[in-house]
Design a protein around this motif. Structure first.
Motif, PDB file in Angstrom:
ATOM      1  N   ALA A   1      13.089  -0.637  -4.955  1.00 64.58           N
ATOM      2  CA  ALA A   1      11.660  -0.745  -4.658  1.00 64.58           C
ATOM      3  C   ALA A   1      11.174  -2.182  -4.852  1.00 64.58           C
ATOM      4  O   ALA A   1      10.429  -2.723  -4.030  1.00 64.58           O
ATOM      5  CB  ALA A   1      10.868   0.219  -5.534  1.00 64.58           C
ATOM      6  N   ARG A   2      11.610  -2.802  -5.943  1.00 64.36           N
ATOM      7  CA  ARG A   2      11.200  -4.183  -6.214  1.00 64.36           C
ATOM      8  C   ARG A   2      11.658  -5.120  -5.101  1.00 64.36           C
ATOM      9  O   ARG A   2      10.898  -5.973  -4.636  1.00 64.36           O
ATOM     10  CB  ARG A   2      11.770  -4.638  -7.559  1.00 64.36           C
ATOM     11  N   ALA A   3      12.900  -4.931  -4.650  1.00 64.89           N
ATOM     12  CA  ALA A   3      13.430  -5.791  -3.586  1.00 64.89           C
ATOM     13  C   ALA A   3      12.678  -5.598  -2.284  1.00 64.89           C
ATOM     14  O   ALA A   3      12.578  -6.525  -1.469  1.00 64.89           O
ATOM     15  CB  ALA A   3      14.916  -5.509  -3.379  1.00 64.89           C
ATOM     16  N   ALA A   4      12.131  -4.396  -2.060  1.00 64.54           N
ATOM     17  CA  ALA A   4      11.374  -4.114  -0.841  1.00 64.54           C
ATOM     18  C   ALA A   4       9.897  -4.449  -0.980  1.00 64.54           C
ATOM     19  O   ALA A   4       9.140  -4.327  -0.012  1.00 64.54           O
ATOM     20  CB  ALA A   4      11.527  -2.632  -0.470  1.00 64.54           C
ATOM     21  N   GLY A   5       9.474  -4.843  -2.177  1.00 64.63           N
ATOM     22  CA  GLY A   5       8.076  -5.179  -2.404  1.00 64.63           C
ATOM     23  C   GLY A   5       7.172  -3.984  -2.543  1.00 64.63           C
ATOM     24  O   GLY A   5       5.954  -4.078  -2.331  1.00 64.63           O
ATOM     25  N   VAL A   6       7.746  -2.834  -2.936  1.00 67.01           N
ATOM     26  CA  VAL A   6       6.991  -1.581  -3.035  1.00 67.01           C
ATOM     27  C   VAL A   6       6.701  -1.269  -4.501  1.00 67.01           C
ATOM     28  O   VAL A   6       7.629  -1.281  -5.328  1.00 67.01           O
ATOM     29  CB  VAL A   6       7.781  -0.416  -2.396  1.00 67.01           C
ATOM     30  N   PRO A   7       5.462  -0.992  -4.877  1.00 63.00           N
ATOM     31  CA  PRO A   7       5.160  -0.563  -6.249  1.00 63.00           C
ATOM     32  C   PRO A   7       5.997   0.652  -6.628  1.00 63.00           C
ATOM     33  O   PRO A   7       6.297   1.503  -5.785  1.00 63.00           O
ATOM     34  CB  PRO A   7       3.669  -0.233  -6.203  1.00 63.00           C
ATOM     35  N   PHE A   8       6.336   0.749  -7.917  1.00 62.88           N
ATOM     36  CA  PHE A   8       7.281   1.769  -8.365  1.00 62.88           C
ATOM     37  C   PHE A   8       6.704   2.613  -9.486  1.00 62.88           C
ATOM     38  O   PHE A   8       6.045   2.101 -10.396  1.00 62.88           O
ATOM     39  CB  PHE A   8       8.568   1.099  -8.851  1.00 62.88           C
TER      40      PHE A   8
ATOM     41  N   SER B   1       0.828  -1.213   0.000  1.00 66.54           N
ATOM     42  CA  SER B   1       0.000   0.000   0.000  1.00 66.54           C
ATOM     43  C   SER B   1       0.860   1.261   0.000  1.00 66.54           C
ATOM     44  O   SER B   1       0.428   2.313   0.474  1.00 66.54           O
ATOM     45  CB  SER B   1      -0.941   0.001   1.215  1.00 66.54           C
ATOM     46  N   SER B   2       2.056   1.130  -0.525  1.00 61.62           N
ATOM     47  CA  SER B   2       2.972   2.259  -0.633  1.00 61.62           C
ATOM     48  C   SER B   2       3.368   2.441  -2.093  1.00 61.62           C
ATOM     49  O   SER B   2       2.991   1.660  -2.960  1.00 61.62           O
ATOM     50  CB  SER B   2       4.216   2.013   0.233  1.00 61.62           C
ATOM     51  N   LEU B   3       4.139   3.494  -2.354  1.00 59.65           N
ATOM     52  CA  LEU B   3       4.598   3.776  -3.707  1.00 59.65           C
ATOM     53  C   LEU B   3       5.956   4.449  -3.625  1.00 59.65           C
ATOM     54  O   LEU B   3       6.167   5.343  -2.803  1.00 59.65           O
ATOM     55  CB  LEU B   3       3.611   4.707  -4.424  1.00 59.65           C
ATOM     56  N   MET B   4       6.892   4.011  -4.469  1.00 59.71           N
ATOM     57  CA  MET B   4       8.206   4.633  -4.583  1.00 59.71           C
ATOM     58  C   MET B   4       8.271   5.396  -5.891  1.00 59.71           C
ATOM     59  O   MET B   4       7.958   4.840  -6.955  1.00 59.71           O
ATOM     60  CB  MET B   4       9.300   3.557  -4.552  1.00 59.71           C
ATOM     61  N   ILE B   5       8.665   6.672  -5.826  1.00 67.71           N
ATOM     62  CA  ILE B   5       8.866   7.479  -7.027  1.00 67.71           C
ATOM     63  C   ILE B   5      10.360   7.728  -7.176  1.00 67.71           C
ATOM     64  O   ILE B   5      10.988   8.345  -6.310  1.00 67.71           O
ATOM     65  CB  ILE B   5       8.108   8.822  -6.946  1.00 67.71           C
ATOM     66  N   GLY B   6      10.944   7.225  -8.267  1.00 71.06           N
ATOM     67  CA  GLY B   6      12.379   7.363  -8.477  1.00 71.06           C
ATOM     68  C   GLY B   6      12.692   7.650  -9.923  1.00 71.06           C
ATOM     69  O   GLY B   6      11.859   7.437 -10.809  1.00 71.06           O
ATOM     70  N   ASP B   7      13.930   8.106 -10.169  1.00 67.26           N
ATOM     71  CA  ASP B   7      14.310   8.472 -11.530  1.00 67.26           C
ATOM     72  C   ASP B   7      15.411   7.585 -12.097  1.00 67.26           C
ATOM     73  O   ASP B   7      16.011   7.934 -13.113  1.00 67.26           O
ATOM     74  CB  ASP B   7      14.750   9.938 -11.580  1.00 67.26           C
ATOM     75  N   SER B   8      15.675   6.454 -11.473  1.00 75.13           N
ATOM     76  CA  SER B   8      16.732   5.578 -11.972  1.00 75.13           C
ATOM     77  C   SER B   8      16.321   4.118 -11.836  1.00 75.13           C
ATOM     78  O   SER B   8      15.438   3.771 -11.038  1.00 75.13           O
ATOM     79  CB  SER B   8      18.038   5.812 -11.196  1.00 75.13           C
ATOM     80  N   THR B   9      16.997   3.277 -12.606  1.00 70.30           N
ATOM     81  CA  THR B   9      16.712   1.846 -12.493  1.00 70.30           C
ATOM     82  C   THR B   9      17.210   1.293 -11.158  1.00 70.30           C
ATOM     83  O   THR B   9      16.723   0.246 -10.712  1.00 70.30           O
ATOM     84  CB  THR B   9      17.352   1.076 -13.660  1.00 70.30           C
ATOM     85  N   ALA B  10      18.170   1.984 -10.515  1.00 67.06           N
ATOM     86  CA  ALA B  10      18.577   1.571  -9.163  1.00 67.06           C
ATOM     87  C   ALA B  10      17.423   1.774  -8.184  1.00 67.06           C
ATOM     88  O   ALA B  10      17.196   0.946  -7.293  1.00 67.06           O
ATOM     89  CB  ALA B  10      19.800   2.358  -8.714  1.00 67.06           C
ATOM     90  N   ASP B  11      16.686   2.875  -8.335  1.00 69.69           N
ATOM     91  CA  ASP B  11      15.493   3.100  -7.510  1.00 69.69           C
ATOM     92  C   ASP B  11      14.468   1.999  -7.759  1.00 69.69           C
ATOM     93  O   ASP B  11      13.847   1.472  -6.823  1.00 69.69           O
ATOM     94  CB  ASP B  11      14.847   4.454  -7.846  1.00 69.69           C
ATOM     95  N   GLN B  12      14.278   1.666  -9.025  1.00 66.47           N
ATOM     96  CA  GLN B  12      13.325   0.624  -9.394  1.00 66.47           C
ATOM     97  C   GLN B  12      13.699  -0.712  -8.759  1.00 66.47           C
ATOM     98  O   GLN B  12      12.841  -1.410  -8.199  1.00 66.47           O
ATOM     99  CB  GLN B  12      13.270   0.497 -10.915  1.00 66.47           C
ATOM    100  N   ALA B  13      14.989  -1.065  -8.821  1.00 71.48           N
ATOM    101  CA  ALA B  13      15.439  -2.339  -8.258  1.00 71.48           C
ATOM    102  C   ALA B  13      15.283  -2.366  -6.747  1.00 71.48           C
ATOM    103  O   ALA B  13      14.892  -3.387  -6.164  1.00 71.48           O
ATOM    104  CB  ALA B  13      16.894  -2.588  -8.646  1.00 71.48           C
TER     105      ALA B  13
END
Length: 230
Positions: free
Chosen positions: A185-192, A171-183
Motif C-alpha cells: 500500500a505504501r509503495a502504491a501511495g494508498v493509505p493503509f 482517496s483510497s484505503l487498503m485494509i490488510g493483515d500483514s506488513t507485506a500488505d502495508q508495504a
C-alpha cells in the motif's frame, strides 16, 4: 477512524485475513507439504532450503523455489497446484467477523470495493460467489499472476485493484493483515489500515510504524455507518 473511512472513495481488501480465514479447515501447512511433494515429483527438491522444508506457508515455498532459478515449467506447475488447493480451501473458509457487512455497507454507500491479494483470484472469486458478495465487488478481484516476483510486498496487485476502481491513491484505503500488505500500500501511495486480530499481528504492525490498526472490523463498520451530528 471515521475520517479515514469517510475520505476513502475506494477500499481495497486483502483476501485471506480481512475477508476470510481461507485455510481454516484446508490448512496452509497441508498445502505447503503438498507443494514440497510436487517439488520432489518435479525433481527439484535440491532447491528446498532447510527453511523451505520446514515452512508452513505455501506462498513462502512457492516464492522460495522461484527465486532459485528452477527449470522451465516448475514454477507454473507449482503455482497451478497452489491455485487448485486455494480454490478447494475457499469452500470451507471461515468468514472474518463483520467483513461481509462492511463490504456490503461500503458498496451500498457508493464506495468502490476491490480485492488485492497474493492468493489466486479464482479462490477469491469462488469465496465471494459462495457468500453472495460478488455483486458488491463487481469483478474487481486482483490476485496472483504467473510472475511470483510480483507478490506483495510488491505493489502490483494493489495498483491493478486501484486501476479497476478508477480511484486516486490518496482517496483510497487498503485494509490488510500483514506488513507485506502495508508495504504494498505504501509503495502504491494508498493509505493503509491494519487488521490485527491477535497480539502478534498488532506487534508486527507496531514495529513497522503502522498508524492505523484495528483488532476487529466492527470498528471500521461502526465508523462507516454511525450518524454524524453537528
Amino acid at each position: 477512524m471515521r475520517e479515514l473511512i469517510s475520505n476513502a472513495r475506494c477500499v481495497l481488501f486483502d483476501f485471506d485475513g480481512p475477508v476470510c480465514r481461507l485455510f481454516a479447515v484446508h490448512t496452509a501447512e497441508s498445502i505447503a507439504h503438498r507443494l514440497r511433494e510436487l517439488a520432489a515429483e518435479l525433481s527439484v527438491t535440491s532447491l528446498l532450503t532447510p527453511e523451505l522444508r520446514a515452512s508452513p506457508d505455501p506462498h513462502q515455498v512457492l516464492r522460495g523455489i522461484a527465486r532459485r532459478n528452477p527449470p522451465p515449467g516448475v514454477v507454473h506447475g507449482l503455482e497451478e497446484a497452489l491455485t487448485r488447493e486455494e480454490v478447494s480451501a475457499a469452500a470451507s473458509a471461515h468468514p472474518t467477523p463483520y467483513a461481509a457487512a462492511l463490504i456490503a455497507a461500503l458498496s451500498t454507500r457508493g464506495r468502490q470495493v476491490a480485492i488485492a491479494t497474493n492468493n489466486s483470484p479464482r479462490a477469491a472469486d469462488a469465496y465471494l460467489r459462495r457468500h453472495d458478495l460478488a455483486g458488491y465487488v463487481g469483478g474487481r478481484v486482483h490476485g496472483r499472476t504467473g510472475d511470483v516476483a510480483l507478490l506483495k510486498p510488491h505493489p502490483d496487485s494493489v495498483l491493478r485493484a486501484l486501476a479497476s476502481t478508477g480511484g486516486e491513491p490518496h482517496s483510497s484505503l487498503m485494509i490488510g493483515d500483514s506488513t507485506a500488505d502495508q508495504a504494498a500500500a505504501r509503495a502504491a501511495g494508498v493509505p493503509f489500515l491494519g487488521y490485527a486480530p491477535d497480539e502478534a499481528a498488532a506487534a508486527a504492525f507496531a514495529a513497522e510504524g503502522a498508524r492505523h490498526v484495528v483488532r476487529s472490523l466492527e470498528q471500521v463498520l461502526t465508523a462507516l455507518i454511525a450518524p454524524t451530528f453537528g
